[in-house]
Enzyme design. Structure first.
Site, PDB file in Angstrom:
ATOM      1  N   ASP A   1     -17.685 -38.893 -53.878  1.00  0.00           N
ATOM      2  CA  ASP A   1     -16.951 -39.837 -54.743  1.00  0.00           C
ATOM      3  C   ASP A   1     -17.221 -41.287 -54.323  1.00  0.00           C
ATOM      4  O   ASP A   1     -16.294 -42.092 -54.196  1.00  0.00           O
ATOM      5  CB  ASP A   1     -15.446 -39.529 -54.683  1.00  0.00           C
ATOM      6  CG  ASP A   1     -14.700 -40.121 -55.875  1.00  0.00           C
ATOM      7  OD1 ASP A   1     -15.357 -40.432 -56.889  1.00  0.00           O
ATOM      8  OD2 ASP A   1     -13.470 -40.272 -55.794  1.00  0.00           O
TER       9      ASP A   1
ATOM     10  N   SER B   1      -2.048 -48.492 -54.423  1.00  0.00           N
ATOM     11  CA  SER B   1      -1.750 -47.167 -54.947  1.00  0.00           C
ATOM     12  C   SER B   1      -2.951 -46.673 -55.730  1.00  0.00           C
ATOM     13  O   SER B   1      -3.658 -47.456 -56.369  1.00  0.00           O
ATOM     14  CB  SER B   1      -0.492 -47.188 -55.819  1.00  0.00           C
ATOM     15  OG  SER B   1      -0.640 -48.149 -56.817  1.00  0.00           O
TER      16      SER B   1
ATOM     17  N   VAL C   1       0.340 -51.171 -49.439  1.00  0.00           N
ATOM     18  CA  VAL C   1      -0.865 -51.984 -49.642  1.00  0.00           C
ATOM     19  C   VAL C   1      -1.649 -51.594 -50.887  1.00  0.00           C
ATOM     20  O   VAL C   1      -2.584 -52.290 -51.264  1.00  0.00           O
ATOM     21  CB  VAL C   1      -1.812 -51.938 -48.420  1.00  0.00           C
ATOM     22  CG1 VAL C   1      -1.214 -52.671 -47.246  1.00  0.00           C
ATOM     23  CG2 VAL C   1      -2.185 -50.515 -48.045  1.00  0.00           C
TER      24      VAL C   1
HETATM   25  N1  LIG Z   1      -7.540 -47.151 -45.119  1.00  0.00           N
HETATM   26  C1  LIG Z   1      -7.033 -48.135 -45.884  1.00  0.00           C
HETATM   27  N2  LIG Z   1      -6.745 -49.326 -45.363  1.00  0.00           N
HETATM   28  C2  LIG Z   1      -6.229 -50.324 -46.120  1.00  0.00           C
HETATM   29  N3  LIG Z   1      -5.995 -50.225 -47.436  1.00  0.00           N
HETATM   30  C3  LIG Z   1      -6.267 -49.048 -48.029  1.00  0.00           C
HETATM   31  C4  LIG Z   1      -6.788 -47.940 -47.300  1.00  0.00           C
HETATM   32  N4  LIG Z   1      -6.974 -46.920 -48.153  1.00  0.00           N
HETATM   33  C5  LIG Z   1      -6.592 -47.369 -49.354  1.00  0.00           C
HETATM   34  N5  LIG Z   1      -6.160 -48.647 -49.288  1.00  0.00           N
HETATM   35  C6  LIG Z   1      -5.655 -49.483 -50.400  1.00  0.00           C
HETATM   36  O1  LIG Z   1      -4.934 -48.657 -51.292  1.00  0.00           O
HETATM   37  C7  LIG Z   1      -5.530 -48.705 -52.584  1.00  0.00           C
HETATM   38  C8  LIG Z   1      -5.412 -47.336 -53.217  1.00  0.00           C
HETATM   39  O2  LIG Z   1      -6.218 -46.428 -52.477  1.00  0.00           O
HETATM   40  P1  LIG Z   1      -6.362 -44.916 -52.934  1.00  0.00           P
HETATM   41  O3  LIG Z   1      -7.347 -44.282 -52.015  1.00  0.00           O
HETATM   42  O4  LIG Z   1      -5.021 -44.280 -53.040  1.00  0.00           O
HETATM   43  O5  LIG Z   1      -6.890 -45.003 -54.408  1.00  0.00           O
HETATM   44  P2  LIG Z   1      -8.321 -45.358 -54.973  1.00  0.00           P
HETATM   45  O6  LIG Z   1      -9.389 -44.877 -54.018  1.00  0.00           O
HETATM   46  O7  LIG Z   1      -8.320 -46.809 -55.333  1.00  0.00           O
HETATM   47  O8  LIG Z   1      -8.372 -44.520 -56.297  1.00  0.00           O
HETATM   48  P3  LIG Z   1      -8.345 -42.955 -56.444  1.00  0.00           P
HETATM   49  O9  LIG Z   1      -6.957 -42.511 -56.094  1.00  0.00           O
HETATM   50  O10 LIG Z   1      -8.657 -42.747 -57.879  1.00  0.00           O
HETATM   51  O11 LIG Z   1      -9.383 -42.400 -55.510  1.00  0.00           O
HETATM   52  C9  LIG Z   1      -6.966 -49.163 -52.355  1.00  0.00           C
HETATM   53  O12 LIG Z   1      -7.471 -49.819 -53.481  1.00  0.00           O
HETATM   54  C10 LIG Z   1      -6.816 -50.104 -51.162  1.00  0.00           C
HETATM   55  O13 LIG Z   1      -6.424 -51.388 -51.606  1.00  0.00           O
END
Ligand SMILES: Nc1ncnc2c1ncn2[C@@H]1O[C@H](COP(=O)(O)OP(=O)(O)OP(=O)(O)O)[C@@H](O)[C@H]1O
Length: 420
Positions: free
Chosen positions: A165, A46, A44
């Site tokens: 953050d 990254s 979903v």
């Molecule tokens: N709990 C969740 N449920 C559904 N989708 C999620 C969830 N956590 C993350 N995602 C999806 O995955 C994407 C990437 O999340 P991730 O936390 O890896 O990176 P980020 O927070 O966008 O950036 P960073 O890694 O710099 O913190 C998000 O933008 C979201 O679309």
């Protein structure tokens, strides 16, 4: 409570050494292989440090998100696990619930992967949404998001825990429009440890001159109103220097007349340069901007519909382009996708609730056009919003069964989005 006991040798990290040093972490680490517990449905998203998958619990059928972070022997896994340990008992309606972690180990080359299972939020992050819609969020939506975020923060601050953050990318929506803070404490811990090896500077634009979640809520409110935080035109290092400099002025909205006095006053309270004069999360919850009646999930549900409409429109345009004959007569203009101009916030229209009818897919939204317009920065400094995701963990999760989307949830208030 933080894990105690002897520190794990950083250069000799292995699962067994970690558990010998911190046996209490067994209450966080649920096992060695997440795929013994979950079935992969689809990827979903990254982030900077790995990929996120939508998964289904094999024994309960419950849906969860599984986030993978690659760990190298020199990384400070102990601190990351300590954050997870502290998070395991944290429950709040506005915080993505942490279910447990898994630690997989590959021997050659030596590689640990930390997998975090958590509540699945099918509505995507606010940054995902505005990157696609390219439209400033309405003031009422911003107020609702701020209120929900501050509720989560007031709770966590009362437990003496910081998020560290807060930003649009870490605020997720469920399909029902609930607002959830993701990555409580963990993102900063991971940034602080893994970030070192990637020369990653972090996300300075949301940072207060000193560390402060309330400040970051104020900056996030500006981000949602202007589709980028203040100082975003500067490279991260320069932004960091500007924030730390003596001449740094309190950030404000660029187009003052486009927003209400109540919004300006809220930002003023959240973004006071002197932390002693800045409101706490609990105090800010009393501010008229977010204490106003009428704020609720219906606002974020409408935002999700708007997002879905843009996704559907783009899919239709791509479909149309694919059906065009390969060669065109020079007189025939190529069909163009509709322009993604951002109307001033005051002119935004609420979409009728019956417009969106199909389900959001994770591959359809294109990347924000604006991200390509930004200048390149120093190669040693990672630019958070315009990042390219790192390569997936050593091997992609082997789907246990065919990765088909589950049937639509009868409980979803947004039927076109399918089950969580
Ligand atoms: N709990 C969740 N449920 C559904 N989708 C999620 C969830 N956590 C993350 N995602 C999806 O995955 C994407 C990437 O999340 P991730 O936390 O890896 O990176 P980020 O927070 O966008 O950036 P960073 O890694 O710099 O913190 C998000 O933008 C979201 O679309």
């Amino acid at each position: 409570m933080q894990p105690s006991g002897p520190a794990v040798k950083q250069n000799n990290l292995s699962r067994s050494s970690i558990f010998r040093a911190h046996p209490e972490l067994f209450s966080v680490i649920k096992g060695y292989d997440p795929w013994e517990f979950y079935r992969n449905i689809k990827e979903v998203g990254s982030g900077t440090y790995g990929h996120v998958y939508k998964v289904q619990n094999l024994s309960t059928d419950g849906i969860a998100a599984l986030k993978c972070v690659k760990i190298e022997p020199k990384d400070d896994l102990k601190n990351i696990l300590a954050e997870l340990y502290a998070l395991k008992d944290c429950q709040h309606a506005n915080i993505v619930q942490f279910y447990g972690a898994f630690l997989t180990e590959i021997r050659a080359p030596r590689q640990l992967c930390l997998w975090m299972a958590m509540e699945y939020c099918g509505g995507k992050s606010l940054q995902d949404i505005y990157n696609v819609t390219q439209t400033a969020l309405k003031e009422s939506v911003i107020a609702f998001v701020c209120r929900e975020s501050l509720r989560a923060l007031a709770h966590m601050h009362s437990l003496h825990r910081l998020h560290r953050d807060i930003k649009g990318a870490n605020i997720l929506l469920t399909m029902e429009g609930a607002v959830k803070l993701a990555d409580f404490g963990i993102a900063a811990q991971i940034t602080a440890t893994l970030g070192k090896r990637m020369s990653f500077i972090g996300t300075p634009y949301w940072m207060a001159p000193e560390l402060c979640d309330v400040w970051s809520v104020g900056i996030t409110a500006i981000e949602l109103a202007e589709l980028e935080p203040p100082l975003f035109s500067l490279p991260p290092m320069k932004a960091l220097q500007a924030i730390a400099s003596r001449g740094y002025r309190q950030p404000t909205l660029r187009r003052r007349a486009a927003w209400t006095e109540s919004f300006h006053s809220f930002l003023c309270a959240a973004l006071r340069l002197n932390p002693r004069h800045r409101s706490s999360a609990a105090q800010l919850l009393q501010h008229q901007f977010i204490a106003a009646p009428g704020l609720g999930e219906h606002l974020t549900v409408a935002l999700l519909r708007e997002f879905q409409d843009v996704c559907s429109q783009r899919r239709a345009n791509v479909q149309h382009l694919l059906q065009m004959p390969a060669r065109q007569s020079p007189r025939q203009p190529h069909p163009q996708p509709p322009p993604l101009r951002t109307p001033p916030p005051q002119q935004q229209q609420q979409l009728p609730s019956n417009q969106a009818t199909s389900s959001i897919t994770d591959n359809s939204p294109a990347q924000a056009p604006k991200s390509q317009e930004k200048p390149n920065f120093s190669p040693s400094v990672h630019q958070p919003l315009r990042r390219k995701p790192v390569a997936p963990p050593s091997r992609p999760p082997p789907p246990r069964t065919s990765p088909a989307a589950p049937p639509a949830s009868p409980h979803s208030s947004v039927p076109w989005m399918g089950a969580g």
